[in-house]
Each structure stands twice: as structure tokens, then as C-alpha cells.
Design an enzyme around this catalytic site. Structure first.
Site, PDB file in Angstrom:
ATOM      1  N   GLU A 114      31.422  97.936 -10.299  1.00 30.62           N
ATOM      2  CA  GLU A 114      30.333  98.588 -11.042  1.00 30.62           C
ATOM      3  C   GLU A 114      29.500  97.568 -11.821  1.00 30.62           C
ATOM      4  OE1 GLU A 114      30.762 100.156 -14.940  1.00 30.62           O
ATOM      5  OE2 GLU A 114      32.936 100.392 -14.711  1.00 30.62           O
ATOM      6  N   LYS A 157      40.795 104.409 -22.143  1.00 28.98           N
ATOM      7  CA  LYS A 157      40.918 103.979 -23.547  1.00 28.98           C
ATOM      8  C   LYS A 157      41.189 105.162 -24.440  1.00 28.98           C
ATOM      9  CE  LYS A 157      37.920 100.155 -24.269  1.00 28.98           C
ATOM     10  NZ  LYS A 157      37.222  99.996 -23.008  1.00 28.98           N
TER      11      LYS A 157
HETATM   12  N1  PSU Z   1      35.237 102.529 -20.287  1.00 29.82           N
HETATM   13  C1  PSU Z   1      35.506 101.235 -20.545  1.00 29.82           C
HETATM   14  N2  PSU Z   1      34.568 100.293 -20.277  1.00 29.82           N
HETATM   15  C2  PSU Z   1      33.357 100.604 -19.734  1.00 29.82           C
HETATM   16  C3  PSU Z   1      33.089 101.981 -19.447  1.00 29.82           C
HETATM   17  C4  PSU Z   1      34.058 102.892 -19.738  1.00 29.82           C
HETATM   18  O1  PSU Z   1      36.576 100.952 -21.020  1.00 29.82           O
HETATM   19  O2  PSU Z   1      32.517  99.722 -19.501  1.00 29.82           O
HETATM   20  C5  PSU Z   1      31.787 102.353 -18.802  1.00 29.82           C
HETATM   21  C6  PSU Z   1      31.994 102.686 -17.316  1.00 29.82           C
HETATM   22  O3  PSU Z   1      30.865 102.267 -16.592  1.00 29.82           O
HETATM   23  C7  PSU Z   1      32.065 104.197 -17.323  1.00 29.82           C
HETATM   24  C8  PSU Z   1      31.077 104.538 -18.410  1.00 29.82           C
HETATM   25  O4  PSU Z   1      31.736 104.796 -16.096  1.00 29.82           O
HETATM   26  O5  PSU Z   1      31.288 103.554 -19.414  1.00 29.82           O
HETATM   27  C9  PSU Z   1      31.284 105.928 -18.955  1.00 29.82           C
HETATM   28  O6  PSU Z   1      30.210 106.262 -19.783  1.00 29.82           O
HETATM   29  P1  PSU Z   1      30.043 107.772 -20.277  1.00 29.82           P
HETATM   30  O7  PSU Z   1      31.222 108.020 -21.165  1.00 29.82           O
HETATM   31  O8  PSU Z   1      28.721 107.770 -21.006  1.00 29.82           O
HETATM   32  O9  PSU Z   1      30.031 108.617 -19.039  1.00 29.82           O
END
Ligand code: PSU
Ligand code: MN
Length: 301
Positions: free
Chosen positions: A24, A158
Site C-alpha cells: 500500500e 493497533k
Molecule cells: N494502521 C496502521 N498504520 C497505517 C494505517 C492503519 O497501523 O498506516 C493506514 C492504512 O492504510 C489503513 C488506513 O488502511 O490507515 C485506515 O484508515 P481509516 O481508519 O481512515 O480507514
């Protein structure tokens, strides 16, 4: 498709049945700071190559979906301010306006599936946020796992998220949660969250077999492969838990919401742990890149 541009190397690998691993780009543009983001992205690619697979970093560049980026393109994503975060709902808007976007887990899954890539390595997935019962903050990553056929290798989630609710959601969505040689659902910085995975498979070959079977059955939706952080990189559970709680509290006080929420929490955690969270984050991403490459290689045997 005119919107999709797959690099020659990735195209060749896919056409000849060689293993390919998607990566990603939100982690590059919004997950780490410069220049740690570029070093991390390059090291992931190198680890995947060393394990015998071809890396395919995915992003939108000037309105084109790009699968497989060169070093300059990764540098652009790492160093440019204001790159949009691209989840499912952002894709058409970013592409039609010929903008650039860093793909989240959801966005990367969509484009990996379009390109024919079955295995994807990331750090942690988005999920049900703490307090979601009032904020409704649930990552679109979960709905994507429910409908898009890609296996996502991660280090769990997390504790900026509500882990039990995230697992309930995945159960409802029909997403298998597989442990790579672990019974425990990992907690990103630590090897366990106190919750369990559905299936503990001890080898990458066994995981490859499960993924192949799911494809052959034609079941809709992805799979989550949980690979705990290496022991030597693990953080102290109580230490990181306290920091996470402080960061979440601050995000509530500052009324951070929507797509800003996850990047805010990641950046704050890095500051208040004096970089300890970043060191652990790198170690687990590298570990996931290697395991994803081994799974992809096993799937071609
Ligand atoms: N969790 C992490 N590191 C990250 C992300 C999530 O520990 O970089 C990033 C990933 O790209 C994930 C996104 O898909 O954040 C999720 O964002 P949201 O909660 O806005 O959907
Ligand atoms: Mn959200």
C-alpha cells in the site's frame, strides 16, 4: 482498462505465474515521516525480492491507477505534501480529476484485485475505532475485506482500535482471521491482544493452501493473515497501551474525525513514544513483507 497501468515487471510476473506481493502507499504518504517512509518502502520491496517475489506498490498518480512503482515514483509519494488518502469512496473522485492518491488497505485491495494480485502486505488494518458506538468510526478496510478477494498479511490491529469489536465485525463480514503460527490476535506493537484468531496455521504453505481453496471455492471477500511483530522488536504492553490511551484522548479533545483520525493517532504516538512506535512499526512491516512473499511463492508451487 484505460485507468489501470501495471508496470512491465509486474505484468510479466503475473503472466508467467510468478509470485507478486502488493504494497500500500498510505503507509508511505501518511504512516511514516520523510525520509523514514521512503527507506521503509524501499526495504519492503527489497525483502520481497529476496524472498523470490515481485513487489507491486500501488497508488494513483495523475489520475492513473499504478501497480508497480519505480524509485522516483515512491520518492514522489514519500516527499510530496497533500497527497490524498484513497479508500474506496475516494477512488473515482481522485482518478476523474487526474489527482494523485495514496491507497489505504481498502484502496490497495481494490486495485490489487483488478490487477490479479492475490497477496498484499501491510502493517496494520483499519478497524472499529474506540468509541465507535457514538462516533460510527469504522474503517472502510473492513467492508473491503468483506467483498474483495485479496489475502492481507498484517500484524493485527493497533489498540487505537477496539479490537474485540473489530473481530466481531470481521466475523459478521465472513472474513477468516488466520494466525501465522499463533493462537493470539496480534496487537501491532505487541504479539498478543488478549483475543484469539480463528485458525492457527503453522506454515506459509498451509496459509497458501487456505487462500487457494478460498479462491477455488469462489467465495467472495478477503482473508486476514495475522503475523505477530518479531519478539526482539515488541514493545512493552503497558507502556504502549498507556500511550495509545493518551493519543486517543487527545484526538477526542481535538475533535479529530473521519479520514484524519488514523494519521493523527499514528503521528501523535510517534511523538509521545519518542520514536519507539516507529521502530516497532518498521520491524513488523518488514516481517509482513517477507511472510507475504513466502505465501505468494507457496501459492505458485
Ligand atoms: N494502521 C496502521 N498504520 C497505517 C494505517 C492503519 O497501523 O498506516 C493506514 C492504512 O492504510 C489503513 C488506513 O488502511 O490507515 C485506515 O484508515 P481509516 O481508519 O481512515 O480507514
Ligand atoms: Mn475512519
Amino acid at each position: 482498462m484505460e485507468y489501470l497501468k501495471i508496470s512491465e515487471e509486474v505484468k510479466e510476473a503475473l503472466n508467467t505465474g510468478r509470485p507478486v506481493v502488493a504494497l500500500e502507499s498510505t503507509i508511505i504518504s501518511h504512516g511514516f515521516n520523510y525520509p523514514e517512509n521512503i527507506e521503509t518502502a524501499q526495504t519492503c520491496e527489497k525483502i520481497i525480492r529476496e524472498a523470490g517475489a515481485i513487489p507491486a506498490t500501488i497508488a494513483i498518480l495523475n489520475g492513473k491507477i499504478r501497480v508497480g512503482l519505480n524509485a522516483d515514483e515512491i520518492e514522489f509519494l514519500a516527499s510530496t505534501k497533500g497527497i490524498r488518502k484513497c479508500s474506496r469512496r475516494d477512488a473515482a473522485a481522485i482518478i476523474s480529476q487526474k489527482l494523485s492518491g495514496a491507497t489505504t488497505v481498502a484502496g490497495t485491495m481494490i486495485f490489487a484485485e483488478m490487477a490479479g494480485i492475490k497477496v498484499f502486505a501491510t502493517g496494520g488494518i483499519g478497524g472499529v475505532h474506540r468509541g465507535a458506538e457514538t462516533t460510527f468510526d469504522i474503517s472502510a478496510d473492513l467492508e473491503e475485506l468483506a467483498q474483495t478477494k485479496v489475502a492481507v498479511v498484517c500484524a493485527g490491529a493497533k489498540s487505537i482500535l477496539d479490537i474485540p469489536l473489530t473481530l466481531e465485525y470481521l466475523e459478521t463480514a465472513g472474513v477468516p482471521v488466520i494466525g501465522y503460527n499463533t493462537e493470539d490476535f496480534p496487537n501491532f506493537y505487541t504479539r498478543t491482544s488478549g483475543m484469539k484468531v480463528d485458525y492457527n496455521l503453522p506454515t506459509t504453505a498451509a496459509i497458501a493452501g487456505l487462500i487457494q481453496t478460498s479462491f477455488e471455492l469462489g467465495l467472495k471477500g478477503g482473508m486476514l493473515v495475522c503475523n505477530p511483530i518479531p519478539r526482539e522488536a515488541e514493545l512493552d504492553y503497558d507502556f504502549i497501551q498507556a500511550k495509545v490511551e493518551a493519543a486517543v484522548r487527545e484526538s477526542v479533545e481535538k475533535n479529530i474525525h473521519g479520514k484524519e483520525s488514523t494519521p493523527f493517532l499514528l503521528a501523535r504516538l510517534s511523538e509521545i513514544t519518542e520514536g519507539k512506535s516507529v521502530g516497532a512499526n518498521k520491524a513488523l512491516v518488514f516481517n509482513n513483507a517477507r511472510v507475504a512473499a513466502e505465501i505468494a511463492a507457496d501459492m505458485t508451487k
